[in-house]
Design a protein around this motif. Structure first.
Motif, mmCIF file in Angstrom:
data_model
loop_
_atom_site.group_PDB
_atom_site.id
_atom_site.type_symbol
_atom_site.label_atom_id
_atom_site.label_comp_id
_atom_site.label_asym_id
_atom_site.label_seq_id
_atom_site.Cartn_x
_atom_site.Cartn_y
_atom_site.Cartn_z
ATOM 1 N N GLU A 99 8.648 7.657 -53.398
ATOM 2 C CA GLU A 99 9.003 6.497 -53.319
ATOM 3 C C GLU A 99 10.614 6.299 -54.609
ATOM 4 O OE1 GLU A 99 6.483 5.788 -55.784
ATOM 5 O OE2 GLU A 99 6.575 6.639 -54.032
ATOM 6 N N ARG A 129 11.704 11.370 -47.173
ATOM 7 C CA ARG A 129 11.989 10.477 -45.875
ATOM 8 C C ARG A 129 10.437 10.449 -45.145
ATOM 9 N NH1 ARG A 129 13.466 5.217 -46.096
ATOM 10 N NH2 ARG A 129 15.168 5.108 -46.721
ATOM 11 N N ASP A 131 7.748 12.908 -46.771
ATOM 12 C CA ASP A 131 6.880 12.710 -47.058
ATOM 13 C C ASP A 131 6.174 11.343 -46.867
ATOM 14 O OD1 ASP A 131 6.992 14.957 -48.653
ATOM 15 O OD2 ASP A 131 8.962 13.865 -49.979
ATOM 16 N N GLN A 132 6.619 10.361 -46.514
ATOM 17 C CA GLN A 132 6.329 9.080 -46.098
ATOM 18 C C GLN A 132 6.550 8.772 -44.728
ATOM 19 O OE1 GLN A 132 9.608 6.890 -47.620
ATOM 20 N NE2 GLN A 132 8.519 6.788 -49.571
#
Length: 286
Positions: A99, A129, A131-132
């Protein structure tokens, strides 16, 4: 960098320079050793921005992301340059903070980057992105004029490769194959493994010839060893035959004949021992 080192005494500048050269030489082949050299340079000249930057990259190469980020921040404060912004954001990813990397992608510093830096920032943002777990968002992040351009730039292969990898992760295999092919076309220096990824998608398996030869040699050696054992057993049998007494052999053969042709349940059966005794008595009488 040379200009920065001129601020140091000559002997110290030479020593620092030697260590920085070793960092640059080893960072790809032996990151741990490069890191060790960077620490020496850092102890000698921690107030030189080039030294802090080199220490940052050496720490980054060994996945010491917190240390790397601290060194990059120090170098940025010293120089005022934003060129390290993308790799600083990637350190945030390495620390498990995607983030923060995405927040950095939206900062004004990004607009100050050159084209290569902006593409690198886009790659970092797409990685954050992913990673999320936001695969589609990662794909959209990579869609850009640089990706669509037919011109080949230093970043083209990596950008196309990242796009193909994101497509594959999203289950869009046909599109992924197309973009891995485009990445391979642009990858003149072999910076990616696009050719291997294409082969995997096409179901091609690579066989390690050296391993196969080793296996064949091992089997052959086992067969040879087995043959040698058989020959040794035959030699032992022959030696045992040579050592046997002729009289003992004859007696054994007589005992075998008797055992083979007579049954103990037969009334006329005569044991081998009794037959031998009778033969001795007949011999005495003669």
């Amino acid at each position: 960098m040379r200009q920065e080192l001129l601020s140091l005494p000559k002997g110290l500048a030479e020593e620092v320079s030697k260590n920085l050269v070793m960092v640059a030489r080893l960072i790809d082949e032996d990151p741990e050793q490069a890191y060790a050299y960077s620490r020496i340079a850092l102890r000698l000249a921690s107030r030189v921005a080039a030294v802090r930057e080199a220490a940052g990259f050496a720490a980054y190469a060994t996945q010491k992301y917190s240390e790397s980020l601290a060194e990059f921040r120090a170098a940025k404060r010293m120089t005022g340059s934003v060129e390290l912004w993308p790799v600083m954001a990637d350190c945030e990813r390495g620390l498990g903070r995607p983030e923060r990397a995405l927040a950095m992608a939206g900062e004004p510093e990004v607009q100050k980057l050159d084209k290569a830096g902006q593409v690198e920032m886009r790659l970092v943002a797409a990685g954050a992105r992913r990673d999320q777990g936001q695969l589609e968002a990662a794909i959209v992040t990579l869609q850009s004029p640089e990706l669509a351009s037919s011109a080949v730039q230093p970043w083209t292969a990596r950008l196309r490769y990242a796009y193909a990898d994101a497509l594959l992760a999203a289950g869009r295999e046909d599109e992924a194959r197309e973009w891995f092919g485009k990445a391979l076309e642009a990858d003149k220096d072999g910076a990616t493994d696009a050719s291997d990824r294409l082969a995997e998608l096409d179901g091609v398996e690579f066989v390690d010839a050296a391993t196969d030869l080793s296996d064949d040699d091992e089997v052959e050696n086992e067969d040879l060893a087995e043959d040698d054992r058989d020959e040794d057993d035959e030699d032992i049998d022959d030696d045992e035959d040579d050592d046997e007494d002729p009289a003992e052999v004859a007696a054994a053969e007589r005992a075998t004949d008797v055992a083979e042709y007579y049954d103990e349940d037969d009334e006329e059966y005569e044991s081998p021992e009794q037959s031998a005794a009778d033969a001795d008595v007949r011999g005495d009488k003669a």
